[in-house]
Design an enzyme around this catalytic site. Structure first.
Site, PDB file in Angstrom:
ATOM      1  N   CYS A   2       4.795  59.710  14.197  1.00 34.72           N
ATOM      2  CA  CYS A   2       5.157  60.445  12.993  1.00 34.72           C
ATOM      3  C   CYS A   2       5.112  61.945  13.269  1.00 34.72           C
ATOM      4  CB  CYS A   2       4.190  60.114  11.864  1.00 34.72           C
ATOM      5  SG  CYS A   2       4.026  58.360  11.536  1.00 34.72           S
ATOM      6  N   ARG A  27      10.619  61.754  18.373  1.00 31.63           N
ATOM      7  CA  ARG A  27       9.403  60.941  18.381  1.00 31.63           C
ATOM      8  C   ARG A  27       9.650  59.549  17.813  1.00 31.63           C
ATOM      9  NH1 ARG A  27       4.091  63.597  17.714  1.00 31.63           N
ATOM     10  NH2 ARG A  27       4.203  65.621  18.702  1.00 31.63           N
ATOM     11  N   TRP A  75       6.934  56.699  10.939  1.00 30.16           N
ATOM     12  CA  TRP A  75       7.193  55.448  11.658  1.00 30.16           C
ATOM     13  C   TRP A  75       6.201  54.439  11.113  1.00 30.16           C
ATOM     14  CZ3 TRP A  75       4.690  52.491  15.690  1.00 30.16           C
ATOM     15  CH2 TRP A  75       5.533  51.600  16.332  1.00 30.16           C
ATOM     16  N   ASN A  99      -0.514  62.005   9.729  1.00 33.11           N
ATOM     17  CA  ASN A  99      -0.275  61.235  10.952  1.00 33.11           C
ATOM     18  C   ASN A  99      -1.575  60.558  11.342  1.00 33.11           C
ATOM     19  OD1 ASN A  99       2.302  62.202  11.093  1.00 33.11           O
ATOM     20  ND2 ASN A  99       1.948  63.540  12.852  1.00 33.11           N
ATOM     21  N   GLY A 100      -1.490  59.330  11.839  1.00 31.36           N
ATOM     22  CA  GLY A 100      -2.688  58.641  12.282  1.00 31.36           C
ATOM     23  C   GLY A 100      -2.916  57.371  11.492  1.00 31.36           C
ATOM     24  N   GLU A 471       9.231  48.604  35.351  1.00 33.22           N
ATOM     25  CA  GLU A 471       9.865  49.704  34.628  1.00 33.22           C
ATOM     26  C   GLU A 471      11.325  49.386  34.312  1.00 33.22           C
ATOM     27  OE1 GLU A 471      10.540  53.414  32.778  1.00 33.22           O
ATOM     28  OE2 GLU A 471       8.797  52.111  33.061  1.00 33.22           O
ATOM     29  N   LYS A 475      12.842  49.319  30.550  1.00 29.12           N
ATOM     30  CA  LYS A 475      13.985  50.113  30.130  1.00 29.12           C
ATOM     31  C   LYS A 475      15.004  49.241  29.420  1.00 29.12           C
ATOM     32  CE  LYS A 475      12.802  53.377  30.135  1.00 29.12           C
ATOM     33  NZ  LYS A 475      11.440  53.328  30.569  1.00 29.12           N
ATOM     34  N   GLU A 478      13.688  47.938  25.972  1.00 24.08           N
ATOM     35  CA  GLU A 478      13.544  49.013  24.993  1.00 24.08           C
ATOM     36  C   GLU A 478      14.846  49.329  24.285  1.00 24.08           C
ATOM     37  OE1 GLU A 478      10.095  52.147  26.324  1.00 24.08           O
ATOM     38  OE2 GLU A 478      11.887  52.084  27.573  1.00 24.08           O
ATOM     39  N   HIS A 494       4.973  30.529  41.289  1.00 21.19           N
ATOM     40  CA  HIS A 494       3.707  30.218  40.618  1.00 21.19           C
ATOM     41  C   HIS A 494       3.893  30.060  39.104  1.00 21.19           C
ATOM     42  CE1 HIS A 494       1.279  30.683  44.205  1.00 21.19           C
ATOM     43  NE2 HIS A 494       1.958  31.797  44.484  1.00 21.19           N
ATOM     44  N   LYS A 590       8.649  58.172  20.344  1.00 26.07           N
ATOM     45  CA  LYS A 590       8.521  58.896  21.603  1.00 26.07           C
ATOM     46  C   LYS A 590       7.069  59.180  21.943  1.00 26.07           C
ATOM     47  CE  LYS A 590      10.224  60.912  25.199  1.00 26.07           C
ATOM     48  NZ  LYS A 590      10.776  60.055  26.254  1.00 26.07           N
TER      49      LYS A 590
END
Length: 595
Positions: A2, A27, A75, A99-100, A471, A475, A478, A494, A590
């Site tokens: 946020c 963000r 958010w 925020n939080g 990674e 990507k 996301e 396995h 973000k």
């Protein structure tokens, strides 16, 4: 996550708030709102979705003349992304943005409900403003009521509150979530990062945990540790690229040079940021991070053990905090974060400091909470990264860790001078190899149309290419919303190979210079079970359905960085074909400033 903005002054407050919120869009958010207190009247506007919706809501509103104002991009954490749940939240005569997370909000909400407070949202934030007004009934002074409110809150927060009872002030508090106050020629400004302040404020104060107070037009000079706002207004535009993410992939070769500049030369890597003697007595390293930064840390662990001969542990920050970890005085605690505000990583850093460990931050943002908290820090110099899915931040984090492994190797005498020179040569070449070849991009764009269905992806690699596989999978998931998993290729038999069929796509990282025969064997096992294979390799490979050729290189790290770019572009082009918002994928932010 946020974002918060605020303003005290006589300029058009609506435009200042909206401008600041636009700088915080990167963000991630799903709703936004502003509140202006002017001439005793509170005007509140909220909207779900893009800021353009909020702009339309308040297009006929004017707010010139002295007043105070606060704004927020949200958010969703508690409550769905709806207009009612958007900030600012209001009680009878006060507004708040936050925020939080307020951990005890259910308890407070029940208590306040029994007192007759009526809640309209599903959020934890709304309890703050109702609690403030209830405290004011008993204490009469707004600042005393604000302090009493904060004493009841448990959790992490950055708070701005305005009230008709003191219409020339903004009340503020910080605990575990970033908040900055700035002063300009025409007023006082608040924001949760530097970006909204650029062009408005010339001096700033970065609030510390536990700071609280109120601000009016004349109070700024009483703040401690005021410093100039040193960031230029060079905020990225797309410069002809379709997306910020695409632009950031294309500029990696430039920022990697920035990362190395002044640090790499001759036969050594030197960090001015690390004082002489800081690394003395270190016998072990723990790297702690989240998401993409965790993958960079995992890659770095291979280099640190291989070059510096130091045992290196890698921990996910959100798990580390609750593990009751054993920490030793001889341990260096390294945290990695793009934003420098990642809540779990920040708390793990504080935990390590309390245990008496030396701490080192690898971060992209100067003046961030993590940089200020760590004993020393190395800036990655990636520049502003607006795409939510990290690209150049990851590249520069891996590069810093590679450099750090050589720096420690020199101190510990674990590599010969000639070996360090060879590594530095590979380092410089690796930066060059991240320059995007347009023909490769076109090849991946055409290839992407084959990978839009199926029941998922495996990204596989060995050694340091395993974290790169992680990674690559991250990507893709996301921004495309397709299921993808990264695995060490030797782990296929396995369990995961049970999923292999023609509808399973496997992206195989097959470097020539590191365990090629081993991974080739693993990929052949998947191909024999009808999995669709996309091999990224400099070697011809008959078992692949699709081959993405990379050039023959001298070292596996050169191959690492070249393959990194391939994975980034492949994810980008698959997402574009699916019609997704590449820069602002759903449900993501973000900077994750809550647990």
């Amino acid at each position: 996550m946020c974002g918060i903005v605020g303003y005290i002054g006589s300029n058009e407050k609506k435009s200042i708030l909206l401008s600041g919120l636009k700088e915080l869009e990167y963000r991630g958010y799903d709703s936004a709102g502003i509140s202006v207190l002017k001439e005793g009247e509170l005007s509140v506007f909220k909207a779900v979705g893009k800021l353009s919706h909020l702009e339309n809501k308040c297009k006929d509103f004017e707010s010139c003349g002295f007043g105070v104002a606060i704004g927020h991009t949200r958010w969703a954490t508690h409550g769905k992304p709806t207009e009612i749940n958007a900030h600012p939240h209001m009680a009878e005569f006060s507004n708040v943005v936050h925020n939080g997370i307020i951990e005890n909000y259910q308890e407070l909400k029940k208590e306040l409900g029994e007192r007759g407070c009526r809640f309209v949202s599903q959020t934890d934030t709304e309890v703050i403003v109702h609690l403030f007004e209830e405290c004011l009934k008993e204490l009469f002074d707004p600042f005393e009521a604000f302090k009493a409110t904060l004493k009841r809150l448990k959790g992490a927060y950055a708070i701005l509150l305005i009230t008709k009872k003191s219409p020339d002030r903004i009340y503020y508090a910080k605990n575990g979530s970033p908040l900055i106050i700035g002063k300009g020629s025409d007023g006082v400004y608040f924001a949760s990062s530097d970006a909204p302040l650029i062009g408005y404020a010339h001096s700033v104060c970065y609030l510390q945990d536990g700071d609280l107070g109120y601000m009016d037009e004349k109070s700024f000079d009483q703040l401690p540790l005021i410093r100039p706002l040193s960031v230029n207004k060079l905020y990225a535009q797309k410069e002809g690229y379709r997306y910020f993410m695409e632009k950031e992939i294309y500029e990696q070769h430039k920022v990697l040079v920035e990362t190395m500049m002044g640090r790499v030369g001759g036969a050594e890597v030197h960090f001015e940021e690390i004082e002489a003697g800081f690394l003395e007595g270190i016998e072990e390293i723990t790297i702690c991070a989240c998401g993409t930064s965790y993958h960079a840390g995992l890659a770095g662990s291979y280099l640190l053990e291989r070059h510096a001969k130091l045992k290196t542990n890698v921990a996910i920050a959100s798990e580390f905090r609750y593990k009751e970890p054993i920490m030793r005085p001889s341990e260096l605690f390294v945290v990695i974060s793009q934003s420098g505000e990642t809540a779990d990583t920040l708390e793990a850093l504080k935990q390590a400091k309390r245990a008496g460990l030396k701490t080192l931050a690898i971060c992209n943002m100067d003046n961030s909470s993590i940089v200020r908290e760590a004993h020393c820090s190395i800036l990655t110099r990636a520049g502003i990264e607006k795409g939510v899915a990290s690209t150049k931040a990851f590249a520069t984090q891996v590069m810093v860790l590679w450099m750090l492994s050589l720096h420690i190797a020199k101190i510990r005498h674990t590599l010969l001078k000639e070996e360090i020179e060879g590594q530095i040569h590979s380092m410089v070449e690796s930066a060059k190899l991240t320059r995007v070849d347009e023909r490769l991009h076109e090849r991946l764009k055409k290839l992407s149309k084959r990978y839009l269905h199926g029941h998922g992806f495996f990204f596989i690699g060995r050694d340091i290419f395993y974290p790169l596989a992680l990674e690559g999978a991250l990507k893709l998931k996301e921004i495309s919303y397709l299921h993808a998993e990264g695995y060490p290729s030797g782990e296929m038999k396995h369990g995961p190979i049970a999923l292999a069929d023609s509808e399973l796509f496997t992206v195989a990282l097959m470097p020539k210079n590191l365990l090629y025969d081993k991974i080739k064997s693993n990929v052949e096992e998947l191909a024999a079970r009808d999995a669709t294979i996309c091999a990224i390799t400099p070697e011809p490979f008959e078992g692949a359905d699709d081959l993405v050729f990379t050039a023959a290189r001298e070292s596996y790290m050169e191959e690492f960085f070249e393959m990194m770019v391939v994975l980034q572009i492949l994810a980008l082009e698959i997402s574009v074909r699916l019609g997704n918002d590449v820069d602002m994928p759903r449900n993501l932010a973000k900077s994750v400033t809550v647990e």
